[in-house]
Scaffold this motif. Structure first.
Motif, PDB file in Angstrom:
ATOM      1  N   UNK A   1      -5.268  -0.234 -14.522  1.00 29.84           N
ATOM      2  CA  UNK A   1      -4.695   0.324 -13.372  1.00 29.84           C
ATOM      3  C   UNK A   1      -5.887   0.446 -12.352  1.00 29.84           C
ATOM      4  N   UNK A   2      -7.332   0.831 -12.835  1.00 32.12           N
ATOM      5  CA  UNK A   2      -8.093   0.911 -11.835  1.00 32.12           C
ATOM      6  C   UNK A   2      -8.980  -0.253 -11.338  1.00 32.12           C
ATOM      7  N   UNK A   3      -8.426  -1.463 -11.918  1.00 29.74           N
ATOM      8  CA  UNK A   3      -9.047  -2.628 -11.323  1.00 29.74           C
ATOM      9  C   UNK A   3      -8.547  -3.092 -10.069  1.00 29.74           C
ATOM     10  N   UNK A   4      -9.574  -3.092  -9.174  1.00 33.89           N
ATOM     11  CA  UNK A   4      -9.358  -3.305  -7.572  1.00 33.89           C
ATOM     12  C   UNK A   4      -9.706  -4.703  -7.128  1.00 33.89           C
ATOM     13  N   UNK A   5     -10.052  -5.505  -8.103  1.00 35.03           N
ATOM     14  CA  UNK A   5     -10.383  -6.908  -7.764  1.00 35.03           C
ATOM     15  C   UNK A   5     -11.734  -6.838  -6.954  1.00 35.03           C
ATOM     16  N   UNK A   6     -11.616  -7.409  -5.720  1.00 33.15           N
ATOM     17  CA  UNK A   6     -12.981  -7.516  -4.871  1.00 33.15           C
ATOM     18  C   UNK A   6     -13.366  -6.088  -4.256  1.00 33.15           C
ATOM     19  N   UNK A   7     -12.049  -5.420  -4.119  1.00 33.97           N
ATOM     20  CA  UNK A   7     -12.287  -4.151  -3.472  1.00 33.97           C
ATOM     21  C   UNK A   7     -13.034  -3.147  -4.160  1.00 33.97           C
ATOM     22  N   UNK A   8     -13.787  -2.018  -3.650  1.00 36.31           N
ATOM     23  CA  UNK A   8     -14.213  -1.000  -4.291  1.00 36.31           C
ATOM     24  C   UNK A   8     -13.780   0.215  -4.065  1.00 36.31           C
ATOM     25  N   UNK A   9     -12.816   0.322  -2.998  1.00 35.02           N
ATOM     26  CA  UNK A   9     -12.059   1.410  -2.854  1.00 35.02           C
ATOM     27  C   UNK A   9     -10.454   1.276  -2.447  1.00 35.02           C
ATOM     28  N   UNK A  10      -9.763   2.174  -2.954  1.00 37.03           N
ATOM     29  CA  UNK A  10      -8.298   1.964  -2.710  1.00 37.03           C
ATOM     30  C   UNK A  10      -7.814   3.356  -2.854  1.00 37.03           C
ATOM     31  N   UNK A  11      -6.432   3.536  -2.085  1.00 36.35           N
ATOM     32  CA  UNK A  11      -5.736   4.707  -2.295  1.00 36.35           C
ATOM     33  C   UNK A  11      -5.124   4.797  -3.699  1.00 36.35           C
TER      34      UNK A  11
END
Length: 257
Positions: free
Chosen positions: A182-192
């Motif tokens: 669930x915490x895998x964000x791909x190329x992003x480092x931050x997300x809501x």
């Protein structure tokens, strides 16, 4: 030399802390089910109302222990929708044994996951659910990993569920800490955070931190998360999940997790 020993002890103590939950589950034998996936239970757990019992629109989020040894570490999650007046539910999930990993199919929303009993995380109904369903369909169509699956650290079934929840305004559902991926964000480092109010930082799903109103605070190390949830009066343990007195997610009047 003393500093090296201290560092080694700290490392092994931290590793043991992360693995204590999965090792305890493995030693207890509590998750042992069918010997093969062919004979494992896949029938309804009778959690969701039938379309005849509840003609209104419904959106539900479920999870169940992953198959085999993976269940010591993580759950598999999915989303179920039923439009108002519909005669069936649609179940939306990601599985790793198909080339196109995303699938939406007519099915009971609350089936056992190869022997593992499902848990209802959130249940939205009526006008609210009716407003969300078209946006859920759009988010599923836009999922960025339709042909990609990695059990760890992602993208996997929990990455998919978290993606859809994040992409649909108003679908604010906190997923359990042992929904690895669930915490895998791909190329992003931050997300809501999926729960709505909060934010998270993650380095490829291997290391991260999360803070949200529904989720509380989580520290993710190598996909295993631990933390606290003040809103739910709970603690989060790797492998074991969240031990809480309350459910921070939306449920129907009189409902229970």
């Amino acid at each position: 030399m003393k500093r090296l020993k201290s560092s080694a002890l700290w490392f092994f103590a931290s590793l043991l802390t992360l693995l204590a939950g999965p090792l305890l589950l493995a030693a207890s034998g509590a998750l042992h089910g069918a010997e093969s996936w062919q004979s494992a239970r896949r029938d309804s757990a009778n959690i969701a109302p039938t379309p005849e019992q509840a003609p209104e629109a419904i959106v539900q989020v479920y999870g169940a222990r992953a198959w085999s040894w993976r269940g010591y570490f993580a759950v598999h999650t999915w989303i179920a929708t039923k439009e108002a007046g519909a005669s069936h539910y649609l179940v939306h999930e990601v599985t790793g044994w198909r080339r196109a990993v995303v699938r939406s199919r007519i099915a009971a929303p609350d089936t056992y996951w190869f022997g593992a009993e499902p848990t209802l995380y959130a249940d939205l109904r009526g006008d609210q659910a009716a407003r969300l369903i078209p946006h859920i369909y759009d988010a599923i169509a836009a999922y960025p990993y339709p042909d990609e699956y990695r059990a760890w650290p992602g993208p996997n079934s929990n990455t998919f569920t978290a993606w859809v929840i994040r992409e649909v305004p108003g679908l604010d559902v906190a997923l359990p800490n042992h929904a690895i991926g669930k915490d895998y964000l791909g190329d992003r480092i931050a997300a809501p955070v999926p729960g709505g109010l909060g934010y998270q930082l993650s380095l490829g799903g291997y290391l991260g931190v999360l803070a949200g109103v529904r989720e509380g605070i989580e520290l993710n190390v190598l996909g295993l998360s631990l933390g606290i949830n003040p809103r739910a009066l709970g603690i989060k343990l790797p492998g074991i999940g969240e031990l809480a007195l309350l459910n921070p997610n939306p449920m129907p009047e009189g409902g229970s997790p």
